[in-house]
Design a protein around this motif. Structure first.
Motif, PDB file in Angstrom:
ATOM      1  N   ASN A 191      38.251 -21.161 -63.631  1.00  0.00           N
ATOM      2  CA  ASN A 191      38.535 -21.258 -62.195  1.00  0.00           C
ATOM      3  C   ASN A 191      37.829 -22.456 -61.565  1.00  0.00           C
ATOM      4  O   ASN A 191      38.402 -23.153 -60.727  1.00  0.00           O
ATOM      5  CB  ASN A 191      38.135 -19.970 -61.475  1.00  0.00           C
ATOM      6  CG  ASN A 191      39.059 -18.828 -61.815  1.00  0.00           C
ATOM      7  OD1 ASN A 191      40.190 -19.044 -62.250  1.00  0.00           O
ATOM      8  ND2 ASN A 191      38.583 -17.616 -61.631  1.00  0.00           N
ATOM      9  N   TYR A 192      36.592 -22.689 -61.968  1.00  0.00           N
ATOM     10  CA  TYR A 192      35.852 -23.828 -61.437  1.00  0.00           C
ATOM     11  C   TYR A 192      36.523 -25.141 -61.827  1.00  0.00           C
ATOM     12  O   TYR A 192      36.699 -26.039 -61.002  1.00  0.00           O
ATOM     13  CB  TYR A 192      34.405 -23.802 -61.938  1.00  0.00           C
ATOM     14  CG  TYR A 192      33.623 -25.028 -61.546  1.00  0.00           C
ATOM     15  CD1 TYR A 192      33.163 -25.179 -60.240  1.00  0.00           C
ATOM     16  CD2 TYR A 192      33.364 -26.034 -62.474  1.00  0.00           C
ATOM     17  CE1 TYR A 192      32.456 -26.310 -59.866  1.00  0.00           C
ATOM     18  CE2 TYR A 192      32.662 -27.163 -62.104  1.00  0.00           C
ATOM     19  CZ  TYR A 192      32.202 -27.297 -60.806  1.00  0.00           C
ATOM     20  OH  TYR A 192      31.515 -28.420 -60.438  1.00  0.00           O
ATOM     21  N   ILE A 193      36.918 -25.250 -63.084  1.00  0.00           N
ATOM     22  CA  ILE A 193      37.576 -26.478 -63.554  1.00  0.00           C
ATOM     23  C   ILE A 193      38.889 -26.690 -62.809  1.00  0.00           C
ATOM     24  O   ILE A 193      39.206 -27.802 -62.386  1.00  0.00           O
ATOM     25  CB  ILE A 193      37.790 -26.426 -65.084  1.00  0.00           C
ATOM     26  CG1 ILE A 193      36.440 -26.528 -65.793  1.00  0.00           C
ATOM     27  CG2 ILE A 193      38.730 -27.524 -65.544  1.00  0.00           C
ATOM     28  CD1 ILE A 193      36.498 -26.237 -67.276  1.00  0.00           C
ATOM     29  N   MET A 194      39.649 -25.610 -62.633  1.00  0.00           N
ATOM     30  CA  MET A 194      40.924 -25.739 -61.924  1.00  0.00           C
ATOM     31  C   MET A 194      40.706 -26.116 -60.462  1.00  0.00           C
ATOM     32  O   MET A 194      41.436 -26.939 -59.909  1.00  0.00           O
ATOM     33  CB  MET A 194      41.724 -24.433 -62.015  1.00  0.00           C
ATOM     34  CG  MET A 194      42.165 -24.100 -63.424  1.00  0.00           C
ATOM     35  SD  MET A 194      43.212 -25.393 -64.143  1.00  0.00           S
ATOM     36  CE  MET A 194      44.710 -25.098 -63.280  1.00  0.00           C
ATOM     37  N   SER A 195      39.692 -25.549 -59.823  1.00  0.00           N
ATOM     38  CA  SER A 195      39.460 -25.860 -58.403  1.00  0.00           C
ATOM     39  C   SER A 195      38.952 -27.287 -58.235  1.00  0.00           C
ATOM     40  O   SER A 195      39.353 -27.977 -57.299  1.00  0.00           O
ATOM     41  CB  SER A 195      38.477 -24.865 -57.785  1.00  0.00           C
ATOM     42  OG  SER A 195      37.191 -25.030 -58.343  1.00  0.00           O
ATOM     43  N   THR A 209      39.617 -29.794 -60.233  1.00  0.00           N
ATOM     44  CA  THR A 209      40.758 -30.668 -60.507  1.00  0.00           C
ATOM     45  C   THR A 209      41.648 -30.742 -59.274  1.00  0.00           C
ATOM     46  O   THR A 209      42.101 -31.822 -58.887  1.00  0.00           O
ATOM     47  CB  THR A 209      41.566 -30.149 -61.714  1.00  0.00           C
ATOM     48  OG1 THR A 209      40.699 -30.029 -62.824  1.00  0.00           O
ATOM     49  CG2 THR A 209      42.698 -31.086 -62.049  1.00  0.00           C
ATOM     50  N   HIS A 210      41.880 -29.584 -58.648  1.00  0.00           N
ATOM     51  CA  HIS A 210      42.692 -29.546 -57.424  1.00  0.00           C
ATOM     52  C   HIS A 210      42.010 -30.336 -56.309  1.00  0.00           C
ATOM     53  O   HIS A 210      42.661 -31.102 -55.592  1.00  0.00           O
ATOM     54  CB  HIS A 210      42.920 -28.096 -56.999  1.00  0.00           C
ATOM     55  CG  HIS A 210      43.695 -27.948 -55.737  1.00  0.00           C
ATOM     56  ND1 HIS A 210      45.036 -28.235 -55.654  1.00  0.00           N
ATOM     57  CD2 HIS A 210      43.307 -27.572 -54.491  1.00  0.00           C
ATOM     58  CE1 HIS A 210      45.447 -28.039 -54.419  1.00  0.00           C
ATOM     59  NE2 HIS A 210      44.419 -27.637 -53.694  1.00  0.00           N
ATOM     60  N   LEU A 211      40.696 -30.185 -56.175  1.00  0.00           N
ATOM     61  CA  LEU A 211      39.964 -30.915 -55.144  1.00  0.00           C
ATOM     62  C   LEU A 211      39.982 -32.419 -55.411  1.00  0.00           C
ATOM     63  O   LEU A 211      40.096 -33.213 -54.470  1.00  0.00           O
ATOM     64  CB  LEU A 211      38.516 -30.416 -55.068  1.00  0.00           C
ATOM     65  CG  LEU A 211      38.326 -29.026 -54.473  1.00  0.00           C
ATOM     66  CD1 LEU A 211      36.858 -28.624 -54.557  1.00  0.00           C
ATOM     67  CD2 LEU A 211      38.792 -28.982 -53.038  1.00  0.00           C
ATOM     68  N   GLU A 219      43.348 -33.658 -54.303  1.00  0.00           N
ATOM     69  CA  GLU A 219      43.401 -33.725 -52.840  1.00  0.00           C
ATOM     70  C   GLU A 219      42.571 -34.889 -52.314  1.00  0.00           C
ATOM     71  O   GLU A 219      42.971 -35.583 -51.386  1.00  0.00           O
ATOM     72  CB  GLU A 219      42.901 -32.406 -52.222  1.00  0.00           C
ATOM     73  CG  GLU A 219      43.819 -31.237 -52.436  1.00  0.00           C
ATOM     74  CD  GLU A 219      45.153 -31.419 -51.736  1.00  0.00           C
ATOM     75  OE1 GLU A 219      45.177 -31.901 -50.582  1.00  0.00           O
ATOM     76  OE2 GLU A 219      46.178 -31.085 -52.350  1.00  0.00           O
ATOM     77  N   LEU A 220      41.408 -35.126 -52.925  1.00  0.00           N
ATOM     78  CA  LEU A 220      40.545 -36.228 -52.508  1.00  0.00           C
ATOM     79  C   LEU A 220      41.237 -37.570 -52.743  1.00  0.00           C
ATOM     80  O   LEU A 220      41.161 -38.460 -51.889  1.00  0.00           O
ATOM     81  CB  LEU A 220      39.214 -36.169 -53.263  1.00  0.00           C
ATOM     82  CG  LEU A 220      38.166 -37.205 -52.890  1.00  0.00           C
ATOM     83  CD1 LEU A 220      37.785 -37.068 -51.426  1.00  0.00           C
ATOM     84  CD2 LEU A 220      36.940 -37.056 -53.763  1.00  0.00           C
ATOM     85  N   GLU A 221      41.926 -37.709 -53.849  1.00  0.00           N
ATOM     86  CA  GLU A 221      42.664 -38.943 -54.120  1.00  0.00           C
ATOM     87  C   GLU A 221      43.770 -39.154 -53.092  1.00  0.00           C
ATOM     88  O   GLU A 221      44.001 -40.270 -52.637  1.00  0.00           O
ATOM     89  CB  GLU A 221      43.251 -38.928 -55.540  1.00  0.00           C
ATOM     90  CG  GLU A 221      42.218 -39.084 -56.629  1.00  0.00           C
ATOM     91  CD  GLU A 221      41.436 -40.381 -56.517  1.00  0.00           C
ATOM     92  OE1 GLU A 221      42.032 -41.429 -56.203  1.00  0.00           O
ATOM     93  OE2 GLU A 221      40.214 -40.342 -56.737  1.00  0.00           O
ATOM     94  N   LYS A 222      44.442 -38.068 -52.694  1.00  0.00           N
ATOM     95  CA  LYS A 222      45.483 -38.172 -51.672  1.00  0.00           C
ATOM     96  C   LYS A 222      44.878 -38.616 -50.345  1.00  0.00           C
ATOM     97  O   LYS A 222      45.433 -39.474 -49.655  1.00  0.00           O
ATOM     98  CB  LYS A 222      46.199 -36.834 -51.486  1.00  0.00           C
ATOM     99  CG  LYS A 222      47.120 -36.466 -52.615  1.00  0.00           C
ATOM    100  CD  LYS A 222      47.780 -35.127 -52.345  1.00  0.00           C
ATOM    101  CE  LYS A 222      48.630 -34.661 -53.504  1.00  0.00           C
ATOM    102  NZ  LYS A 222      49.205 -33.325 -53.256  1.00  0.00           N
ATOM    103  N   VAL A 223      43.737 -38.038 -49.988  1.00  0.00           N
ATOM    104  CA  VAL A 223      43.071 -38.404 -48.732  1.00  0.00           C
ATOM    105  C   VAL A 223      42.633 -39.864 -48.771  1.00  0.00           C
ATOM    106  O   VAL A 223      42.784 -40.605 -47.793  1.00  0.00           O
ATOM    107  CB  VAL A 223      41.873 -37.457 -48.457  1.00  0.00           C
ATOM    108  CG1 VAL A 223      41.007 -37.970 -47.329  1.00  0.00           C
ATOM    109  CG2 VAL A 223      42.370 -36.055 -48.151  1.00  0.00           C
ATOM    110  N   LYS A 224      42.094 -40.304 -49.915  1.00  0.00           N
ATOM    111  CA  LYS A 224      41.681 -41.706 -50.046  1.00  0.00           C
ATOM    112  C   LYS A 224      42.873 -42.642 -49.888  1.00  0.00           C
ATOM    113  O   LYS A 224      42.765 -43.687 -49.240  1.00  0.00           O
ATOM    114  CB  LYS A 224      41.009 -41.940 -51.407  1.00  0.00           C
ATOM    115  CG  LYS A 224      39.599 -41.426 -51.507  1.00  0.00           C
ATOM    116  CD  LYS A 224      39.028 -41.727 -52.886  1.00  0.00           C
ATOM    117  CE  LYS A 224      37.623 -41.187 -53.037  1.00  0.00           C
ATOM    118  NZ  LYS A 224      37.094 -41.456 -54.383  1.00  0.00           N
ATOM    119  N   ALA A 225      44.007 -42.285 -50.495  1.00  0.00           N
ATOM    120  CA  ALA A 225      45.202 -43.122 -50.389  1.00  0.00           C
ATOM    121  C   ALA A 225      45.682 -43.198 -48.941  1.00  0.00           C
ATOM    122  O   ALA A 225      46.032 -44.276 -48.443  1.00  0.00           O
ATOM    123  CB  ALA A 225      46.304 -42.572 -51.291  1.00  0.00           C
TER     124      ALA A 225
END
Length: 109
Positions: free
Chosen positions: A38-42, A44-46, A49-55
């Motif tokens: 669960n930690y790895i999946m969260s 990875t999801h974060l 999302e962070l890459e999308k926000v940076k873009a």
């Protein structure tokens, strides 16, 4: 060599061992594997999302620069127009040095 188990190996081991301590230990280890997954999946999801926000932020910064350039161009054009208005007002308010027609005097001769 260290002893290492996969999540499936722990579950298979739990099916063989019958003591209470072995069962509780295998349950805890299985929960640890689930928590790690669960930690790895969260994360990875974060990260996604962070890459999308940076873009988006990069795109907004680029748009801001383009907008500032457009505003500077507009202000430069506006300054030129205001200068033209001032020149026109100055031309209208200047006294003519020579009249175009001789002025007739009004009154009794």
């Amino acid at each position: 060599m260290p002893y290492a188990f996969t999540e499936h190996g722990v579950i298979m081991l739990a099916s063989l061992l019958r003591s209470n301590i072995a069962i509780q230990t295998s349950i805890k280890i299985t929960r640890a594997f689930v928590a790690m997954r669960n930690y790895i999946m969260s994360t990875t999801h974060l990260e996604t999302e962070l890459e999308k926000v940076k873009a988006k932020l990069h795109m907004l910064e680029r748009n801001d620069e383009e907008n500032l350039e457009a505003i500077n161009d507009l202000s430069e054009d506006l300054r030129k127009e205001i200068d033209n208005i001032y020149l026109a007002i100055a031309a209208l308010s200047a006294k003519p040095t020579e009249p175009h027609e001789p002025v007739r005097k009004i009154g009794f001769k």
